[in-house]
Design a protein around this motif. Structure first.
Motif, short mmCIF file in Angstrom:
data_model
loop_
_atom_site.label_atom_id
_atom_site.label_comp_id
_atom_site.label_asym_id
_atom_site.label_seq_id
_atom_site.Cartn_x
_atom_site.Cartn_y
_atom_site.Cartn_z
N ARG A 1 12.63 -0.90 -2.87
CA ARG A 1 12.85 -1.14 -4.30
C ARG A 1 12.49 -2.56 -4.73
NH1 ARG A 1 18.72 0.92 -5.07
NH2 ARG A 1 18.74 0.88 -2.80
N MET A 2 12.31 -3.47 -3.77
CA MET A 2 11.80 -4.79 -4.18
C MET A 2 10.38 -4.65 -4.68
SD MET A 2 13.28 -7.84 -1.91
CE MET A 2 12.90 -8.94 -3.27
N PHE A 3 9.60 -3.81 -4.01
CA PHE A 3 8.20 -3.64 -4.40
C PHE A 3 8.09 -2.85 -5.70
CE2 PHE A 3 8.38 -4.55 0.09
CZ PHE A 3 7.44 -5.56 0.20
N THR A 4 8.93 -1.80 -5.84
CA THR A 4 8.87 -1.04 -7.10
C THR A 4 9.38 -1.89 -8.26
OG1 THR A 4 10.97 0.02 -6.48
CG2 THR A 4 8.98 1.27 -6.07
N SER A 5 10.34 -2.77 -7.99
CA SER A 5 10.84 -3.66 -9.05
C SER A 5 9.72 -4.57 -9.55
CB SER A 5 11.98 -4.55 -8.54
OG SER A 5 13.11 -3.81 -8.18
N ILE A 6 8.95 -5.14 -8.61
CA ILE A 6 7.86 -6.06 -8.99
C ILE A 6 6.84 -5.33 -9.84
CG2 ILE A 6 5.98 -7.53 -8.14
CD1 ILE A 6 7.67 -7.99 -5.57
N GLU B 1 0.83 -1.21 0.00
CA GLU B 1 0.00 0.00 0.00
C GLU B 1 0.87 1.26 0.00
OE1 GLU B 1 -4.23 -0.01 2.32
OE2 GLU B 1 -2.45 0.40 3.47
N ASP B 2 1.85 1.30 0.90
CA ASP B 2 2.61 2.53 1.10
C ASP B 2 3.69 2.76 0.05
OD1 ASP B 2 1.07 2.77 3.32
OD2 ASP B 2 2.67 2.40 4.78
N THR B 3 4.32 1.69 -0.45
CA THR B 3 5.44 1.91 -1.38
C THR B 3 4.97 2.03 -2.82
OG1 THR B 3 5.90 -0.44 -1.70
CG2 THR B 3 7.10 0.66 0.06
N ILE B 4 3.95 1.26 -3.21
CA ILE B 4 3.56 1.29 -4.62
C ILE B 4 2.07 1.56 -4.82
CG2 ILE B 4 5.49 -0.01 -5.61
CD1 ILE B 4 3.85 -2.56 -5.37
N GLY B 5 1.32 1.63 -3.74
CA GLY B 5 -0.09 2.03 -3.83
C GLY B 5 -0.95 1.13 -4.72
N ASN C 1 19.10 -8.89 -12.05
CA ASN C 1 18.40 -9.17 -13.31
C ASN C 1 17.18 -10.05 -13.03
OD1 ASN C 1 17.96 -9.19 -16.03
ND2 ASN C 1 19.38 -10.87 -16.44
N THR C 2 16.36 -9.63 -12.06
CA THR C 2 15.13 -10.37 -11.75
C THR C 2 14.00 -9.36 -11.63
OG1 THR C 2 14.96 -10.21 -9.32
CG2 THR C 2 16.53 -11.81 -10.18
N ALA C 3 12.78 -9.88 -11.66
CA ALA C 3 11.60 -9.03 -11.53
C ALA C 3 11.52 -8.40 -10.13
CB ALA C 3 10.35 -9.86 -11.78
N PHE C 4 12.29 -8.93 -9.19
CA PHE C 4 12.21 -8.50 -7.80
C PHE C 4 13.32 -7.54 -7.40
CE2 PHE C 4 10.39 -12.61 -8.50
CZ PHE C 4 9.24 -12.64 -7.74
N THR C 5 14.35 -7.45 -8.25
CA THR C 5 15.55 -6.69 -7.83
C THR C 5 16.09 -5.74 -8.89
OG1 THR C 5 16.91 -8.57 -8.58
CG2 THR C 5 16.38 -8.46 -6.21
N SER C 6 15.31 -5.50 -9.95
CA SER C 6 15.86 -4.70 -11.06
C SER C 6 16.17 -3.26 -10.66
CB SER C 6 14.89 -4.72 -12.23
OG SER C 6 13.66 -4.14 -11.83
N GLU C 7 15.58 -2.78 -9.57
CA GLU C 7 15.81 -1.40 -9.15
C GLU C 7 17.10 -1.23 -8.34
OE1 GLU C 7 13.28 1.56 -9.38
OE2 GLU C 7 13.36 0.32 -11.17
N TYR C 8 17.77 -2.34 -8.05
CA TYR C 8 19.05 -2.26 -7.33
C TYR C 8 20.19 -2.38 -8.33
CZ TYR C 8 16.16 -3.50 -3.26
OH TYR C 8 15.19 -3.53 -2.29
N ASN C 9 21.38 -1.99 -7.89
CA ASN C 9 22.57 -2.23 -8.71
C ASN C 9 23.14 -3.60 -8.34
OD1 ASN C 9 22.55 0.37 -9.91
ND2 ASN C 9 23.34 1.17 -7.96
N GLU C 10 23.73 -4.24 -9.33
CA GLU C 10 24.41 -5.51 -9.06
C GLU C 10 25.54 -5.24 -8.05
OE1 GLU C 10 23.74 -8.21 -11.51
OE2 GLU C 10 25.04 -9.68 -10.55
N GLY C 11 25.60 -6.04 -7.00
CA GLY C 11 26.67 -5.87 -6.00
C GLY C 11 26.37 -4.82 -4.95
N GLU C 12 25.24 -4.13 -5.08
CA GLU C 12 24.88 -3.10 -4.10
C GLU C 12 24.70 -3.73 -2.71
OE1 GLU C 12 21.55 -0.72 -5.40
OE2 GLU C 12 21.36 0.23 -3.42
#
Ligand SMILES: NC(=O)CC[C@H](N)C(=O)O
Length: 231
Positions: free
Chosen positions: A212-217, A22-26, A123-134
């Motif tokens: 960013r897991m929620f925004t990635s999804i 609700e709060d992150t992606i509404g 490179n997944t639907a759950f983590t695309s908003e992060y950088n690799e190695g972040e």
């Protein structure tokens, strides 16, 4: 986009998951009781943390037989997004939707703490908003988070890029094989992780790194469906 948050007797992170969506992606989100036999109206399914069925026998071992789990298997086959967090991860491994198992922490104690995770695969639907190695700050709270799989399975996980999160810098809190904190299935639409991104969605909680897991999804779903930005 519409989310289901599964609720088993003993779940205790269902409200956090609901609020995080609700709060992150509404987006629309429903609680779905474990006896439900139809998940066709949902695009993503969150299997939350807690102590389903009192953790009797083994964490997740009883929940895996709940009627709703047949629907979760169906949803996974249809390519819907499924995220199991903590007890949810344990349930998904028990159900055979993810390889390996979660054993007692090697110190035999329940651990509730902040942890640093390394994003091993963005490179997944759950983590695309992060950088690799972040390195991200996400809390853990579990007694059975010690991820185990045999050498052959580990080689497959690596070869298919299925290791999504590792405990950063060898700060392995529970004895997990290869510092694994989260994995995906081969297709990439099912992810399980011991740390709790839904508890890291506001600075008031100590970290916003779970957002960013929620925004990635949501982004992945929009990409897949070519949906208008606000649908
Ligand atoms: N927070 C959780 O989901 C805990 C999962 C499980 N009850 C354990 O202790 O390992």
């Amino acid at each position: 986009m519409k989310f289901a948050v599964l609720v088993f007797p003993g779940s205790n992170c269902d409200i956090d998951c609901y609020k995080a969506v609700e709060d992150t992606i509404g987006q629309k989100v429903d609680y779905v009781w474990h006896t439900t036999t139809d998940l066709s109206g949902y695009d993503a399914i969150l299997v939350p943390g807690g102590f389903s069925y009192g953790d009797y026998l083994r964490c997740g071992a009883i929940a895996r037989f709940a009627p709703v789990m047949n629907e979760v298997v169906k949803a996974a086959e249809e390519g819907k997004f499924i995220l199991g967090i903590c007890n949810g991860f344990q349930i998904l491994t028990e159900a055979g939707l993810l390889p390996g198992a979660l054993r007692r922490n090697n110190g035999m104690k329940f651990i509730c703490d902040q942890t640093q995770l390394e994003v091993a695969n963005n490179n997944t639907a759950f983590t695309s908003e992060y950088n690799e190695g972040e390195i991200i700050n996400i809390p853990i709270a579990h007694g059975e988070g010690n991820y185990y799989c045999d050498d052959e399975t580990l080689a497959q996980l690596k070869a298919n890029n299925q290791i999504v999160f590792r405990y950063a810098g060898n700060t392995n809190p529970n004895g997990s094989v290869d510092n694994i904190a989260g994995i995906s299935n081969e297709r990439g639409n099912v992810v399980g992780m011991m740390p709790h991104p839904e508890r890291a969605v506001d600075q008031l909680l100590g970290s916003e790194d779970g957002k960013r897991m929620f925004t990635s999804i949501l982004n992945a779903w929009r990409e897949k469906n070519g949906a208008a930005v606000n649908s």
